[in-house]
Design an enzyme around this catalytic site. Structure first.
Site, PDB file in Angstrom:
ATOM      1  CG  ASP A  42      -3.462  -8.626  -3.015  1.00 22.19           C
ATOM      2  OD1 ASP A  42      -4.582  -8.520  -3.553  1.00 22.19           O
ATOM      3  OD2 ASP A  42      -2.933  -7.708  -2.362  1.00 22.19           O
ATOM      4  CG  ASP A 100       4.766 -13.345  -9.505  1.00 24.19           C
ATOM      5  OD1 ASP A 100       3.766 -14.002  -9.831  1.00 24.19           O
ATOM      6  OD2 ASP A 100       5.857 -13.425 -10.109  1.00 24.19           O
ATOM      7  N   GLY A 118      -2.447   5.366  -1.911  1.00 26.48           N
ATOM      8  CA  GLY A 118      -2.702   6.636  -2.575  1.00 26.48           C
ATOM      9  C   GLY A 118      -1.488   7.348  -3.134  1.00 26.48           C
ATOM     10  CG  ASN A 153       1.605   2.728  -7.892  1.00 25.76           C
ATOM     11  OD1 ASN A 153       2.677   2.903  -7.313  1.00 25.76           O
ATOM     12  ND2 ASN A 153       0.481   2.476  -7.239  1.00 25.76           N
ATOM     13  CB  ALA A 154       6.984   0.475  -9.177  1.00 23.84           C
ATOM     14  CB  ILE A 155       2.328  -1.795  -6.383  1.00 30.76           C
ATOM     15  CG1 ILE A 155       0.992  -1.432  -7.044  1.00 30.76           C
ATOM     16  CG2 ILE A 155       2.894  -0.596  -5.643  1.00 30.76           C
ATOM     17  CD1 ILE A 155      -0.107  -1.139  -6.030  1.00 30.76           C
ATOM     18  CG  ASP A 156      -0.663  -4.773  -7.717  1.00 25.28           C
ATOM     19  OD1 ASP A 156      -0.311  -4.800  -6.529  1.00 25.28           O
ATOM     20  OD2 ASP A 156      -1.763  -4.367  -8.090  1.00 25.28           O
ATOM     21  CB  SER A 172      -1.923  -0.364  -8.793  1.00 30.19           C
ATOM     22  OG  SER A 172      -3.040   0.037  -8.019  1.00 30.19           O
ATOM     23  CD1 TRP A 174       0.115   7.933 -10.780  1.00 25.74           C
ATOM     24  CD2 TRP A 174      -0.759   6.493  -9.309  1.00 25.74           C
ATOM     25  NE1 TRP A 174       0.033   8.583  -9.560  1.00 25.74           N
ATOM     26  CE2 TRP A 174      -0.510   7.710  -8.636  1.00 25.74           C
ATOM     27  CE3 TRP A 174      -1.315   5.437  -8.584  1.00 25.74           C
ATOM     28  CZ2 TRP A 174      -0.779   7.906  -7.297  1.00 25.74           C
ATOM     29  CZ3 TRP A 174      -1.589   5.628  -7.260  1.00 25.74           C
ATOM     30  CH2 TRP A 174      -1.314   6.853  -6.630  1.00 25.74           C
ATOM     31  CD  GLU A 209      -5.682  -2.437  -7.847  1.00 26.82           C
ATOM     32  OE1 GLU A 209      -4.890  -1.538  -7.586  1.00 26.82           O
ATOM     33  OE2 GLU A 209      -6.591  -2.786  -7.065  1.00 26.82           O
TER      34      GLU A 209
END
Length: 322
Positions: A42, A100, A118, A153-156, A172, A174, A209
């Site tokens: 990533d 980021d 998950g 989903n609060a990622i990436d 991602s 969701w 995602e």
């Protein structure tokens, strides 16, 4: 990016994936040759104001690599000496994902996610630095969160400035990719911000995602990773792209199919030894756009490594990988 992480590197044979969309070329270019510390997941890359480059990634306490020439990369430790205490609210090991990096208002900004595999009990945090180098970051806590009652989903995270406003894409699984507006002063989500929906898949588990938006010409381009990462040579990650005249969408591919309906032109997929290309970001270097991503090396037991390719913009505005 990544539901995750640096897990399950499985040695196995895999046939190269062939492009299937009209926007794809007959064969994909290999990444630029790089040397030194190539292992990464990533990646987010920036050319520093002081010269040279830094890349941050999933792994460690946000793993760091530095380079003088964009070819040789050296291990530079981690962004932080130890995890901020609040990270442990989201996993037992204080393990951050998918950073980021950007520069604005005289400071470097590093956004990242903390979660567990998950679950969408997740948070995006932010830190600032005067130099962008590891060991110089000050953490500012949570920017935006999600809970198991949310449909995102609060990622990436990834940032984009548009029309004088600051935006963050994230997501991602969701139901896919979302966007919120940030306060440019604090770098955190605007209170009561609308959660815009940018991309999804028509079928569960909505395997999209790692969003990244860039502006080119009059369009905004949304790059995203589709299908499965983090399984070594069994990974099926690939990068798709669509565009919009508005930063909040709707994003459509070259055939006119919205990303909210599963659209997206195939930009880069696995080929030869370079399996599961994804976890991408875009950075500028001397006026040229570059795509940074990871792939799983089929000739090295599926080890995740750094991929770098030039992006060229065709006359019709669509990007291709060189």
């Amino acid at each position: 990016m990544k539901r995750h992480r640096l897990a399950v590197i499985v040695a196995a044979a895999l046939l190269a994936l062939l492009p299937t969309t009209a926007s794809a070329t007959a064969a994909y270019p290999d990444p630029q040759p790089v040397t030194g510390q190539q292992i990464i997941h990533d990646p987010t890359v920036i050319r520093l104001k002081s010269g040279g480059y830094v890349a941050y990634s999933t792994g460690g306490v946000i793993g760091a690599r530095t380079s003088k020439d964009r070819v040789r990369w050296d291990d530079a430790g981690n962004a932080f000496a130890e995890p901020p205490s609040w990270w442990y609210e989201y996993n037992d090991t204080g393990d951050p994902w998918a950073p980021d990096i950007s520069y604005r208002a005289g400071r470097y900004w590093l956004y990242y996610a903390v979660s567990s595999w998950g679950t969408n009990h997740s948070a995006i945090g932010a830190a600032t630095s005067p130099t962008g180098l590891p060991g110089t970051w000050t953490d500012h806590g949570k920017v935006f969160t999600s809970e198991t009652t949310d449909t995102w989903n609060a990622i990436d995270p990834a940032l984009i400035r548009a029309d004088g406003r600051l935006w963050m894409t994230f997501g991602s699984y969701w139901t896919g990719i979302r966007m919120v507006e940030l306060d440019p002063r604090t770098g955190k989500a605007v209170e009561g911000t609308t959660v815009h929906h940018l991309a999804t898949r028509p079928d569960a588990p909505y395997a999209v995602e790692g969003p990244y938006v860039v502006k080119h010409g009059r369009h905004y381009y949304l790059f995203a990773s589709y299908d499965a990462c983090c399984a070594g040579v069994n990974s099926t990650y690939k990068i798709r792209v669509a565009r919009s005249t508005s930063v909040t969408g709707p994003y459509v591919d070259s055939k006119g199919t919205p990303m909210l309906a599963g659209g997206g032109d195939l930009l880069l997929a696995g080929h030869g030894r370079y399996i599961g290309t994804g976890g991408q970001s875009v950075f500028q270097d001397r006026g040229r756009d570059w795509l940074a991503y990871h792939y799983y090396d089929a000739e090295d037991n599926g080890t995740p490594k750094l991929g770098l390719n030039r992006l060229r913009w065709k006359a019709n505005g669509w990007p291709v990988v060189l």
